[in-house]
Design a protein around this motif. Sequence first.
Motif, short mmCIF file in Angstrom:
data_model
loop_
_atom_site.label_atom_id
_atom_site.label_comp_id
_atom_site.label_asym_id
_atom_site.label_seq_id
_atom_site.Cartn_x
_atom_site.Cartn_y
_atom_site.Cartn_z
N CYS A 49 6.62 0.97 1.56
CA CYS A 49 5.71 2.60 2.43
C CYS A 49 5.04 2.59 2.93
O CYS A 49 4.10 2.94 3.53
CB CYS A 49 6.93 3.62 1.63
N MET A 50 4.06 3.22 2.01
CA MET A 50 2.51 4.24 2.05
C MET A 50 1.84 3.37 2.33
O MET A 50 0.85 3.51 3.37
CB MET A 50 2.27 4.63 0.45
N PRO A 51 1.99 1.52 2.04
CA PRO A 51 0.73 1.21 2.89
C PRO A 51 0.77 1.06 4.24
O PRO A 51 -0.51 0.93 4.74
CB PRO A 51 0.84 -0.35 1.91
N SER A 67 -2.89 -1.47 -3.54
CA SER A 67 -1.45 -1.32 -3.50
C SER A 67 -0.87 -0.49 -3.09
O SER A 67 -1.96 0.45 -2.20
CB SER A 67 -1.05 -2.20 -4.47
N TRP A 68 -0.28 0.16 -2.89
CA TRP A 68 0.50 1.65 -3.29
C TRP A 68 -0.45 2.99 -3.18
O TRP A 68 -1.45 2.41 -4.18
CB TRP A 68 1.89 1.75 -3.65
N HIS A 97 7.44 10.54 -0.23
CA HIS A 97 6.76 10.16 -1.27
C HIS A 97 5.84 10.33 -0.31
O HIS A 97 4.49 10.23 -1.68
CB HIS A 97 6.76 8.44 -0.76
N GLY A 103 0.73 9.28 -2.09
CA GLY A 103 0.99 9.77 -0.68
C GLY A 103 0.68 10.76 -1.00
O GLY A 103 0.55 11.29 0.80
N ASN A 286 10.55 -6.31 -0.83
CA ASN A 286 9.16 -6.30 -1.85
C ASN A 286 9.12 -7.37 -2.84
O ASN A 286 7.72 -7.58 -3.39
CB ASN A 286 8.73 -5.08 -2.20
N HIS A 396 -0.71 5.30 -8.30
CA HIS A 396 0.15 4.83 -7.92
C HIS A 396 1.30 5.11 -7.61
O HIS A 396 1.20 6.28 -6.91
CB HIS A 396 1.60 4.18 -9.51
N MET A 397 2.98 4.86 -7.14
CA MET A 397 3.72 6.17 -6.37
C MET A 397 3.40 6.71 -7.29
O MET A 397 3.79 7.88 -6.22
CB MET A 397 5.07 5.16 -6.41
#
Length: 586
Positions: A49-51, A67-68, A97, A103, A286, A396-397
């Motif tokens: 999602c965020m990438p 990464s994220w 997110h 995010g 993923n 991170h997420m």
Amino acid sequence: MKAVMLMFDSLNKHMLPSYGCDWIHAPNFNRLSELTVTFDKCYAGSLPCMPARRELHTGRYNFLHRSWGPLEPFDDSMIGLLRKQGIYTHLTTDHVHYFEDGGATYHGRYNSWEFARGQEGDPWKGQVENPTIPENLSGPKLGDLWRQDWVNRQYLDSEEKMPLAVTIRQGIEFMEKNQDTDRWFLTMEAFDPHEPFFTQQKYKDLYPHVYEGKHFDWPDYGKVKEQPEEVQHAIYEYAALVSMCDEYLGQVLDAFDKYNLWKDTMLIVNTDHGFLLGEHQWWGKNIQPFYNEIANIPLYIWDPRYETKSVRSDALVQTIDLAPTLLDYFGVPIPDDMQGHPLSSVIEQNAQIREAALFGIHGGHVNCTDGRYVYMRAPHTINNAPLYEYTLMPTHMHTMFSPQELKGMELAEPFSFTKGCQVMKLNASTYLNPYVYGDLLFDLEQDSTQKTTLDDTEVELRMIRLMSQLMVEQDAPREQFERVGISVDGYMSASELAKEKERKRKDRFVDLGIGETWKGKSREAYFAVRCLAPAPLRAVLNEQLIAYLRANDLMEFDEEVLLQFVPGLFGPYGPMVVRTIRGTIL
């Protein structure tokens, strides 16, 4: 000039009638295809999602460097650039997110934004007592997300309360209020049809079927372990949610008709990635190879400057092209750091704008396609190393990087796109190791469903050269070339490739030399254990297994014996490793 982007999450191209699905109820996607250019070869770039959303803002790949995470201080945000040029930007979304650590810098680029609550595990409604949850095929391992989702569902008991309905209603309100003004960009971003596949009964009724099993609308990412009727039920649950998305797409198209927005308003309908619904025996998006069900995504565009509609394009395009497309549309200069291309020439005359494209996830395969072939390049060695995160926003997420993760941090020299800024270079940890799947090559013309890997040295060497060229253009960290075993100039001889293949083949076959008998999927399971083990443990793994087998008098063993051996090796991480092996290999 105005523009509207309607973005769904995890929208499967192969489940849409405008892309050939003949059983799903989604008439408005057909209607949309008649009003736009429909792109057949659009590929995701960075997942998940965020990438993907960083690519929407910046027009360049995310996955080669980190990464994220959030937008970086040096990023050129398309939304921010529009805003600086006086184009009003507004976001309506139910995507949770955006409001987590990983995010948190995206929605703030807009002039204004609205958030519809309640999707997935959105920490929305508070409830101390545990909610009532029906007997289910999945869920508890999702932890707080799982519990919170069942709290939220109690408050989403009618269609008008559903986050998708609220998100689209708010977007249409913006269009209605601002229909007579100029120079604005509206993003309506819907979390659906992302899992859980939760919707109202009227959409489920479109797919009548007999199902008497446990509740199942949220597949666990991993190998399919459910019975065929359970898999089909989950597919119908997803289909019902797609039909709900179609209903609200229709409302957006109705608003375009009602306010005659077609004359001066660009419309983009897109997604971030797809989702495997049992294809290739997988659920998710993923942890497995990124087959076309995940990477080849739907895209529709109406550009009022050209009035091109009811046509299909076979041009190879990507998510990174949307930022420069919107800047070009509004007459805003495109920064040099954006690597995507404006799609105006594709829309006007179906021009071909690239020879090849990359896609992937940080620490996973580096994937390359030229529109016909898809090549998935695994790590050069079982170590999946070297691998680093490059960022000034270490999150991170759901959390920030821990102090332990920040220990040993170095400052790396600037990349070409960091505006002269040094960035943090951090050891990367990843929950996957694509070495377990190996290198994969597919010919989509001969094998559109990617059932059989292709053995063609000439094609593979060409794809390696294209991959290297694109990585150089993106100023990929040099160790990424080392990690996947290709040179910066992309040169590899046929004999070098053959030697590499033989080495990797032998790496999958372990003989302990004690007269043991491997049964069932024991070799596959042990190879996965070796891929997931840290290097120090991997160095003594054979000796540890020999001792375990002798102590338990187990000269014949299957995968279950091996999985009993794992927890003693990995300590508190043992259960997670066992779940990972069950989910990815077994």
